[in-house]
Design an enzyme around this catalytic site. Structure first.
Site, PDB file in Angstrom:
ATOM      1  N   ASP A  65       5.671   5.530 -29.680  1.00  0.00           N
ATOM      2  CA  ASP A  65       4.377   5.370 -30.585  1.00  0.00           C
ATOM      3  C   ASP A  65       4.915   5.263 -32.030  1.00  0.00           C
ATOM      4  O   ASP A  65       5.529   6.003 -32.606  1.00  0.00           O
ATOM      5  CB  ASP A  65       3.448   6.614 -30.691  1.00  0.00           C
ATOM      6  CG  ASP A  65       2.348   6.488 -31.494  1.00  0.00           C
ATOM      7  OD1 ASP A  65       2.354   5.529 -32.373  1.00  0.00           O
ATOM      8  OD2 ASP A  65       1.633   7.546 -31.569  1.00  0.00           O
ATOM      9  N   ILE A  66       5.064   3.799 -32.588  1.00  0.00           N
ATOM     10  CA  ILE A  66       5.736   3.615 -33.836  1.00  0.00           C
ATOM     11  C   ILE A  66       5.058   4.149 -34.960  1.00  0.00           C
ATOM     12  O   ILE A  66       5.774   4.415 -36.159  1.00  0.00           O
ATOM     13  CB  ILE A  66       5.765   2.096 -34.001  1.00  0.00           C
ATOM     14  CG1 ILE A  66       4.220   1.596 -33.974  1.00  0.00           C
ATOM     15  CG2 ILE A  66       6.759   1.237 -33.024  1.00  0.00           C
ATOM     16  CD1 ILE A  66       4.154   0.060 -34.564  1.00  0.00           C
ATOM     17  N   ASN A  92       5.424  -6.880 -34.642  1.00  0.00           N
ATOM     18  CA  ASN A  92       4.377  -7.674 -34.113  1.00  0.00           C
ATOM     19  C   ASN A  92       3.168  -6.762 -33.768  1.00  0.00           C
ATOM     20  O   ASN A  92       1.959  -7.120 -33.604  1.00  0.00           O
ATOM     21  CB  ASN A  92       5.109  -8.232 -32.587  1.00  0.00           C
ATOM     22  CG  ASN A  92       3.807  -8.639 -31.937  1.00  0.00           C
ATOM     23  OD1 ASN A  92       2.952  -9.987 -32.498  1.00  0.00           O
ATOM     24  ND2 ASN A  92       3.532  -8.069 -30.791  1.00  0.00           N
ATOM     25  N   TYR A 156      -8.819  -5.005 -40.720  1.00  0.00           N
ATOM     26  CA  TYR A 156      -7.589  -5.631 -40.243  1.00  0.00           C
ATOM     27  C   TYR A 156      -7.118  -6.703 -40.735  1.00  0.00           C
ATOM     28  O   TYR A 156      -5.781  -6.896 -41.103  1.00  0.00           O
ATOM     29  CB  TYR A 156      -8.186  -6.025 -38.683  1.00  0.00           C
ATOM     30  CG  TYR A 156      -7.157  -7.105 -37.931  1.00  0.00           C
ATOM     31  CD1 TYR A 156      -5.930  -6.194 -37.443  1.00  0.00           C
ATOM     32  CD2 TYR A 156      -7.122  -8.291 -37.880  1.00  0.00           C
ATOM     33  CE1 TYR A 156      -5.128  -7.139 -36.614  1.00  0.00           C
ATOM     34  CE2 TYR A 156      -6.041  -9.196 -37.064  1.00  0.00           C
ATOM     35  CZ  TYR A 156      -5.243  -8.376 -36.461  1.00  0.00           C
ATOM     36  OH  TYR A 156      -4.065  -9.195 -35.934  1.00  0.00           O
ATOM     37  N   ALA A 158      -7.067  -7.126 -43.968  1.00  0.00           N
ATOM     38  CA  ALA A 158      -6.532  -6.761 -45.223  1.00  0.00           C
ATOM     39  C   ALA A 158      -5.300  -6.113 -44.860  1.00  0.00           C
ATOM     40  O   ALA A 158      -4.058  -6.272 -45.688  1.00  0.00           O
ATOM     41  CB  ALA A 158      -7.720  -5.544 -45.622  1.00  0.00           C
ATOM     42  N   ILE A 189      -5.478 -17.105 -30.635  1.00  0.00           N
ATOM     43  CA  ILE A 189      -4.356 -17.172 -29.435  1.00  0.00           C
ATOM     44  C   ILE A 189      -4.926 -16.444 -28.361  1.00  0.00           C
ATOM     45  O   ILE A 189      -5.536 -15.499 -28.449  1.00  0.00           O
ATOM     46  CB  ILE A 189      -3.225 -16.297 -30.155  1.00  0.00           C
ATOM     47  CG1 ILE A 189      -2.437 -16.955 -31.288  1.00  0.00           C
ATOM     48  CG2 ILE A 189      -1.952 -16.386 -28.845  1.00  0.00           C
ATOM     49  CD1 ILE A 189      -1.981 -18.424 -31.278  1.00  0.00           C
TER      50      ILE A 189
END
Length: 255
Positions: A65-66, A92, A156, A158, A189
């Protein structure tokens, strides 16, 4: 500093990709591995990471969990203990929670800031010493829609726009230290982001219809389209490119 030049073999590089369990992150991890790099695929869901790494011994899944305290440092430590170097960091991972102004909660705002902005910053900071040693590259994945209004997903957008400003700022700050910083800004995408938002099939179809109508190349992009751009900007041959934000959006931004 032992920076790499444009003739250095791709197979000697080690790459970290966050959000590597699905979509753009998965395609990017596989693209770097196909070039011969060692890839550390970061994500929360173990099974998704295993799918990314399936039958590819150049991809090492690492469930993290970054946003958790101390995890950026642990990621870098694990990479160095395993491969001895770090050459490319691809920020990413991102989450989007739809909500118009007036409906936003503190939890919604904080979660997106934590994943989309704070975590990439802390991970880049933790990765800086080995990137400086290798003459490495930071690639931030933003969004082309961040350059326009995005009603209903403004927080998001922002966070991603802020990440673009960080890209340009870090590029200037880190150039004297031999580290390049670039960004790729995807448009529409084909990824599971709609599912992750909890959108219904009907709502997602409506979103896709709108996206197609506003994309001059008249198709939805593939994760591989973005992965190609990431690998090219991160390549040693791109050694004179830094501070750029490259749209991969079928012309949506300029339409």
């Amino acid at each position: 500093m032992t920076g790499m030049n444009s003739t250095t073999s791709q197979s000697s590089r080690t790459v970290v990709v966050t959000g590597a369990g699905t979509g753009i992150g998965r395609a990017t991890a596989r693209a770097f591995a196909a070039e011969g790099a060692h890839v550390v695929a970061i994500g929360r869901r173990v099974e998704r990471l295993k799918e990314t790494a399936a039958e590819n011994d150049r991809i090492m899944p690492l469930s993290v969990d970054i946003t958790a305290e101390g995890e950026p440092e642990r990621i870098v430590q694990t990479v160095l203990e395993t491969y001895g170097r770090l050459d490319v960091l691809v920020n990413n991972a991102g989450i989007v929670t739809s909500g118009a102004i007036g409906t936003l909660t503190v939890e919604m705002i904080r979660a997106q800031l934590a994943t989309n902005l704070v975590a990439p910053t802390l991970l880049a900071q933790a990765a800086l010493p080995p990137l400086e040693t290798s003459g490495g590259v930071i690639v931030n994945v933003t969004t082309s829609v961040g350059q326009r209004a995005w009603p209903g997903s403004s927080v998001y957008a922002a966070t991603k726009t802020a990440l673009e400003l960080l890209t340009r700022s870090w590029a200037v700050e880190l150039a004297p230290r031999g580290v390049r910083v670039v960004a790729v800004a995807p448009g529409a995408i084909d990824t599971p982001i709609g599912e992750h938002q909890g959108l219904t099939r009907e709502r997602m179809a409506a979103v896709r219809e709108w996206q197609l109508a506003h994309t001059p190349l008249a198709r939805i992009g593939r994760p591989e389209d973005v992965a190609w751009a990431v690998t090219q900007l991160a390549a040693p041959a791109a050694s004179f490119i830094t501070g750029v934000v490259l749209p991969v959006d079928g012309g949506a931004v300029v339409a």
